[in-house]
Design a protein around this motif. Structure first.
Motif, mmCIF file in Angstrom:
data_model
loop_
_atom_site.group_PDB
_atom_site.id
_atom_site.type_symbol
_atom_site.label_atom_id
_atom_site.label_comp_id
_atom_site.label_asym_id
_atom_site.label_seq_id
_atom_site.Cartn_x
_atom_site.Cartn_y
_atom_site.Cartn_z
ATOM 1 N N HIS A 85 7.835 4.988 -13.415
ATOM 2 C CA HIS A 85 6.536 5.152 -12.764
ATOM 3 C C HIS A 85 6.737 5.664 -11.337
ATOM 4 C CE1 HIS A 85 5.261 2.449 -16.055
ATOM 5 N NE2 HIS A 85 4.251 3.284 -16.046
ATOM 6 N N THR A 86 5.864 6.585 -10.951
ATOM 7 C CA THR A 86 5.934 7.190 -9.629
ATOM 8 C C THR A 86 4.820 6.643 -8.751
ATOM 9 O OG1 THR A 86 6.885 9.202 -10.558
ATOM 10 C CG2 THR A 86 5.918 9.379 -8.364
ATOM 11 N N VAL A 87 5.181 6.254 -7.533
ATOM 12 C CA VAL A 87 4.236 5.745 -6.542
ATOM 13 C C VAL A 87 4.373 6.608 -5.293
ATOM 14 C CG1 VAL A 87 3.658 3.775 -5.058
ATOM 15 C CG2 VAL A 87 4.360 3.383 -7.439
ATOM 16 N N MET A 88 3.241 7.011 -4.723
ATOM 17 C CA MET A 88 3.243 7.795 -3.486
ATOM 18 C C MET A 88 2.883 6.899 -2.317
ATOM 19 S SD MET A 88 1.018 11.167 -2.417
ATOM 20 C CE MET A 88 2.213 12.387 -2.960
ATOM 21 N N LEU A 89 3.636 7.042 -1.223
ATOM 22 C CA LEU A 89 3.369 6.327 0.017
ATOM 23 C C LEU A 89 2.909 7.336 1.061
ATOM 24 C CD1 LEU A 89 6.592 4.120 0.122
ATOM 25 C CD2 LEU A 89 4.333 3.492 -0.759
ATOM 26 N N VAL A 90 1.789 7.034 1.724
ATOM 27 C CA VAL A 90 1.248 7.948 2.732
ATOM 28 C C VAL A 90 0.949 7.149 4.000
ATOM 29 C CG1 VAL A 90 -0.496 9.697 3.249
ATOM 30 C CG2 VAL A 90 0.127 9.240 0.853
ATOM 31 N N ASP A 91 1.641 7.501 5.084
ATOM 32 C CA ASP A 91 1.403 6.846 6.370
ATOM 33 C C ASP A 91 1.981 7.745 7.456
ATOM 34 O OD1 ASP A 91 1.462 5.057 8.692
ATOM 35 O OD2 ASP A 91 1.203 3.420 7.251
ATOM 36 N N ASP A 92 1.273 7.890 8.561
ATOM 37 C CA ASP A 92 1.754 8.754 9.647
ATOM 38 C C ASP A 92 2.832 8.082 10.496
ATOM 39 O OD1 ASP A 92 -0.429 7.056 10.484
ATOM 40 O OD2 ASP A 92 -0.466 8.145 12.375
ATOM 41 N N MET A 93 3.083 6.820 10.288
ATOM 42 C CA MET A 93 4.115 6.089 11.029
ATOM 43 C C MET A 93 5.371 5.983 10.154
ATOM 44 S SD MET A 93 2.582 5.271 13.880
ATOM 45 C CE MET A 93 3.564 3.962 14.553
ATOM 46 N N ARG A 96 -6.089 4.851 8.791
ATOM 47 C CA ARG A 96 -6.256 5.635 10.021
ATOM 48 C C ARG A 96 -5.041 6.529 10.252
ATOM 49 N NH1 ARG A 96 -9.366 2.044 14.576
ATOM 50 N NH2 ARG A 96 -11.158 1.571 13.290
ATOM 51 N N MET A 97 -5.230 7.814 9.969
ATOM 52 C CA MET A 97 -4.193 8.819 10.176
ATOM 53 C C MET A 97 -4.845 10.056 10.782
ATOM 54 S SD MET A 97 -2.043 8.604 6.594
ATOM 55 C CE MET A 97 -3.469 8.940 5.568
ATOM 56 N N PRO A 98 -4.088 10.846 11.528
ATOM 57 C CA PRO A 98 -4.657 12.075 12.074
ATOM 58 C C PRO A 98 -4.964 13.082 10.963
ATOM 59 C CG PRO A 98 -2.335 11.843 12.695
ATOM 60 C CD PRO A 98 -2.722 10.614 11.939
ATOM 61 N N ARG A 99 -5.928 13.917 11.203
ATOM 62 C CA ARG A 99 -6.346 15.033 10.338
ATOM 63 C C ARG A 99 -7.074 14.618 9.068
ATOM 64 N NH1 ARG A 99 -1.648 19.352 9.759
ATOM 65 N NH2 ARG A 99 -0.713 17.677 8.576
ATOM 66 N N MET A 100 -6.672 13.536 8.431
ATOM 67 C CA MET A 100 -7.329 13.101 7.197
ATOM 68 C C MET A 100 -7.109 11.597 7.041
ATOM 69 S SD MET A 100 -6.584 14.288 3.233
ATOM 70 C CE MET A 100 -6.822 16.020 3.593
ATOM 71 N N SER A 101 -8.191 10.856 6.917
ATOM 72 C CA SER A 101 -8.067 9.403 6.747
ATOM 73 C C SER A 101 -7.632 9.087 5.315
ATOM 74 C CB SER A 101 -9.406 8.719 7.037
ATOM 75 O OG SER A 101 -10.328 8.982 5.992
ATOM 76 N N GLY A 102 -7.226 7.852 5.117
ATOM 77 C CA GLY A 102 -6.866 7.417 3.775
ATOM 78 C C GLY A 102 -8.031 7.509 2.813
ATOM 79 N N VAL A 103 -9.241 7.171 3.268
ATOM 80 C CA VAL A 103 -10.427 7.273 2.410
ATOM 81 C C VAL A 103 -10.681 8.729 2.035
ATOM 82 C CG1 VAL A 103 -12.934 6.946 2.319
ATOM 83 C CG2 VAL A 103 -11.472 5.143 3.251
ATOM 84 N N ALA A 141 -16.428 5.635 -2.025
ATOM 85 C CA ALA A 141 -16.048 7.047 -2.065
ATOM 86 C C ALA A 141 -14.631 7.254 -2.581
ATOM 87 C CB ALA A 141 -16.192 7.669 -0.675
ATOM 88 N N GLY A 142 -13.730 6.385 -2.164
ATOM 89 C CA GLY A 142 -12.330 6.584 -2.519
ATOM 90 C C GLY A 142 -11.903 5.911 -3.802
ATOM 91 N N GLN A 143 -12.786 5.124 -4.385
ATOM 92 C CA GLN A 143 -12.507 4.424 -5.631
ATOM 93 C C GLN A 143 -11.163 3.701 -5.576
ATOM 94 O OE1 GLN A 143 -12.928 7.167 -8.879
ATOM 95 N NE2 GLN A 143 -14.903 7.897 -8.163
ATOM 96 N N ILE A 144 -11.009 2.813 -4.581
ATOM 97 C CA ILE A 144 -9.729 2.124 -4.433
ATOM 98 C C ILE A 144 -9.593 1.005 -5.453
ATOM 99 C CG2 ILE A 144 -9.520 2.628 -1.978
ATOM 100 C CD1 ILE A 144 -10.068 -0.441 -1.574
ATOM 101 N N TYR A 145 -8.359 0.719 -5.765
ATOM 102 C CA TYR A 145 -8.017 -0.395 -6.651
ATOM 103 C C TYR A 145 -7.914 -1.684 -5.836
ATOM 104 C CZ TYR A 145 -5.100 -3.360 -9.612
ATOM 105 O OH TYR A 145 -4.584 -4.406 -10.327
ATOM 106 N N ARG A 146 -7.279 -1.568 -4.645
ATOM 107 C CA ARG A 146 -7.092 -2.745 -3.809
ATOM 108 C C ARG A 146 -7.052 -2.333 -2.342
ATOM 109 N NH1 ARG A 146 -3.501 -6.827 -6.506
ATOM 110 N NH2 ARG A 146 -5.423 -7.117 -7.595
ATOM 111 N N PHE A 147 -7.455 -3.239 -1.482
ATOM 112 C CA PHE A 147 -7.454 -3.061 -0.030
ATOM 113 C C PHE A 147 -6.497 -4.100 0.530
ATOM 114 C CE2 PHE A 147 -9.002 -3.660 4.252
ATOM 115 C CZ PHE A 147 -9.396 -2.393 4.636
ATOM 116 N N ILE A 148 -5.470 -3.661 1.283
ATOM 117 C CA ILE A 148 -4.471 -4.587 1.830
ATOM 118 C C ILE A 148 -4.489 -4.488 3.355
ATOM 119 C CG2 ILE A 148 -2.022 -5.156 1.965
ATOM 120 C CD1 ILE A 148 -1.709 -4.038 -0.850
ATOM 121 N N ALA A 149 -4.599 -5.634 4.004
ATOM 122 C CA ALA A 149 -4.619 -5.686 5.472
ATOM 123 C C ALA A 149 -3.199 -5.881 6.004
ATOM 124 C CB ALA A 149 -5.521 -6.818 5.940
#
Length: 196
Positions: free
Chosen positions: A23-31, A78-85, A118-126
């Motif tokens: 299974h492939t998982v993508m990670l997206v974060d500007d940090m 919160r990322m520049p140019r395009m938010s996660g949502v 809008a983003g149809q998320i499965y889960r929200f993690i703080a």
């Protein structure tokens, strides 16, 4: 800001992967540090694709070979140019079966509502999050992806099946039932482990 409890990383290193590594998982974060930490938690369990912003994520998704299905996308909000949502809005059209998990340090009610609607998320993690809870959330998402995939295959087989193929339909039904049981066990573990 640390996004996990460091003492749990050693525990995760001792645990062997229970998930199927295909299974492939993508990670997206500007940090970079956040991507590195999430990758350290997930790499023993999944094939990872890493992106530093939403635009790079979309480019990488477009470059994936057809044989490589993306089971889950984990993105910072919160990322520049395009938010996660915004990324999830785009990917929900491109990859409707892929599960989406939004990670953020900013508990903004509007962001949560946007993410769900809008983003149809499965889960929200703080952030900060517990490493084992994070891994469990991603494992649940991947199990849900696999369960849906098996159910779709089962339904296609039933539609196409002739009286000669009842054994194949039975085998697929048993796989789907096993996947459902596995998902139910993971979700029960998540409910017991994750804060509500």
């Amino acid at each position: 800001m640390a996004i996990f409890k460091t003492e749990n990383l050693a525990l995760l290193d001792r645990q062997h992967a229970l998930s199927d590594p295909r299974h492939t998982v993508m990670l997206v974060d500007d940090m970079d540090a956040n991507v590195s930490v999430m990758a350290a938690i997930l790499r023993p369990h999944f094939h990872l694709v890493e992106a530093r912003d939403g635009q790079e994520a979309l480019r990488l998704i477009g470059a994936l070979p057809p044989s490589q299905e993306l089971a889950c996308i984990v993105s910072d909000h919160r990322m520049p140019r395009m938010s996660g949502v915004q990324l999830f809005e785009r990917t929900s059209v491109m990859l409707p079966d892929t599960l989406r998990i939004l990670v953020t340090a900013y508990l903004d009610l509007d962001a949560i509502v946007d993410a769900v609607n809008a983003g149809q998320i499965y889960r929200f993690i703080a952030k900060p999050f517990d490493a084992s809870g994070f891994l469990l959330a991603v494992r649940c998402a991947v199990a849900t992806f696999e369960h849906r995939r098996l159910l779709d295959a089962y339904h296609r087989t039933l539609q196409d099946a002739s009286p000669v193929l009842p054994a194949a339909a039975t085998a697929l039904r048993e796989q789907a039932l096993a996947a459902r049981a596995s998902l139910a066990a993971l979700e029960a573990q998540a409910r017991a482990t994750l804060p509500t």
